[in-house]
Design a protein around this motif. Structure first.
Motif, PDB file in Angstrom:
ATOM      1  N   MET A 180      -5.760   9.238   1.703  1.00  0.00           N
ATOM      2  CA  MET A 180      -4.682   7.511   0.902  1.00  0.00           C
ATOM      3  C   MET A 180      -5.515   7.902  -0.618  1.00  0.00           C
ATOM      4  SD  MET A 180      -4.107   5.547   2.558  1.00  0.00           S
ATOM      5  CE  MET A 180      -3.729   4.005   2.125  1.00  0.00           C
ATOM      6  N   ILE A 188       1.127  -0.948  -0.213  1.00  0.00           N
ATOM      7  CA  ILE A 188       0.608   0.454   0.064  1.00  0.00           C
ATOM      8  C   ILE A 188       0.704   1.146   0.112  1.00  0.00           C
ATOM      9  CG2 ILE A 188      -1.839   1.633   1.327  1.00  0.00           C
ATOM     10  CD1 ILE A 188      -2.716  -0.866   2.622  1.00  0.00           C
ATOM     11  N   THR A 201      -3.353  -3.914  -3.142  1.00  0.00           N
ATOM     12  CA  THR A 201      -3.516  -2.209  -3.402  1.00  0.00           C
ATOM     13  C   THR A 201      -3.956  -3.220  -5.043  1.00  0.00           C
ATOM     14  OG1 THR A 201      -2.079  -0.412  -2.954  1.00  0.00           O
ATOM     15  CG2 THR A 201      -3.827  -0.387  -4.541  1.00  0.00           C
ATOM     16  N   ILE A 217     -11.132   2.120   0.652  1.00  0.00           N
ATOM     17  CA  ILE A 217     -10.505   1.134   1.760  1.00  0.00           C
ATOM     18  C   ILE A 217     -11.126   0.215   2.173  1.00  0.00           C
ATOM     19  CG2 ILE A 217      -9.220   1.115   3.898  1.00  0.00           C
ATOM     20  CD1 ILE A 217      -9.355   4.384   3.571  1.00  0.00           C
ATOM     21  N   SER A 266       0.434   6.942   2.876  1.00  0.00           N
ATOM     22  CA  SER A 266      -0.994   8.170   3.056  1.00  0.00           C
ATOM     23  C   SER A 266      -0.762   9.587   2.897  1.00  0.00           C
ATOM     24  CB  SER A 266      -1.704   7.904   4.444  1.00  0.00           C
ATOM     25  OG  SER A 266      -1.150   8.005   5.130  1.00  0.00           O
ATOM     26  N   TRP A 315     -11.419   5.895  -5.406  1.00  0.00           N
ATOM     27  CA  TRP A 315     -10.827   4.718  -4.375  1.00  0.00           C
ATOM     28  C   TRP A 315     -11.998   4.759  -3.113  1.00  0.00           C
ATOM     29  CZ3 TRP A 315      -8.992   9.389  -5.442  1.00  0.00           C
ATOM     30  CH2 TRP A 315      -9.075  10.419  -4.501  1.00  0.00           C
ATOM     31  N   TYR A 357      -7.781  -0.178  -1.470  1.00  0.00           N
ATOM     32  CA  TYR A 357      -6.540  -0.784  -0.480  1.00  0.00           C
ATOM     33  C   TYR A 357      -7.137  -1.529   0.447  1.00  0.00           C
ATOM     34  CZ  TYR A 357      -4.758   4.153  -2.410  1.00  0.00           C
ATOM     35  OH  TYR A 357      -3.861   4.830  -2.976  1.00  0.00           O
TER      36      TYR A 357
END
Length: 160
Positions: free
Chosen positions: A106, A48, A144, A135, A51, A133, A93
């Motif tokens: 993110m 990943i 990812t 999570i 951030s 995107w 993610y």
């Protein structure tokens, strides 16, 4: 620098060498995967990206190094794939550690830059690409997933 006790490290899935006190991950991360289906390209990277909060604390040279690693990985993985003219890009993610995460931290900046440099998408501005995107749930090995397909009217398969 964050320091963990041996018991905290074990809870996070990190093994600690008793002699040296150094940590190593329990699981070796698998190699990235590129799957092509008619009209859709899926890239799975078992990592990943950092951030925005992680970027903020990085030295500029370290940040550049990590950014280049992500871009170069995507360039190598996507070598030979044709450009998608009106791409729809969905990035998910899947973290390997349970903690609170903000979606806006993110941001997929480095991933999108890598997709542009690989030639799969022409540009990453909002007029060209439909991007979103999310999570996903916590998994054993963080990853990812990037899914790209042709937007607009009709799907044109991407040929290698």
């Amino acid at each position: 620098m964050l320091r963990l006790t041996a018991s905290e490290a074990r809870k996070l899935g990190i093994m600690v060498n008793k002699k040296t006190g150094r940590a190593k991950m329990k699981h070796k991360r698998p190699e990235p995967v590129v799957r092509q289906e008619p009209g859709k390209l899926t890239i799975i990277i078992y990592d990943i990206p950092p951030s925005l909060n992680d970027w903020h604390g990085m030295h500029w040279a370290a940040k550049t190094k990590v950014k280049k690693q992500w871009e170069n990985m995507l360039i190598v993985l996507l070598r030979g794939y044709k450009r998608v003219e009106k791409p729809v890009v969905r990035i998910t993610y899947y973290p390997d550690i349970e903690r609170r995460r903000d979606k806006d931290n993110m941001t997929p900046k480095w991933i999108m830059d890598g997709l542009v440099k690989s030639g799969v998408i022409q540009d990453d501005n909002a007029k060209v690409v439909d991007l979103d995107w999310s999570i996903g749930p916590v998994v054993e090995i963080g990853r990812t997933e990037i899914v790209i397909w042709e937007g607009g009217e009709g799907c044109i398969p991407m040929l290698r």
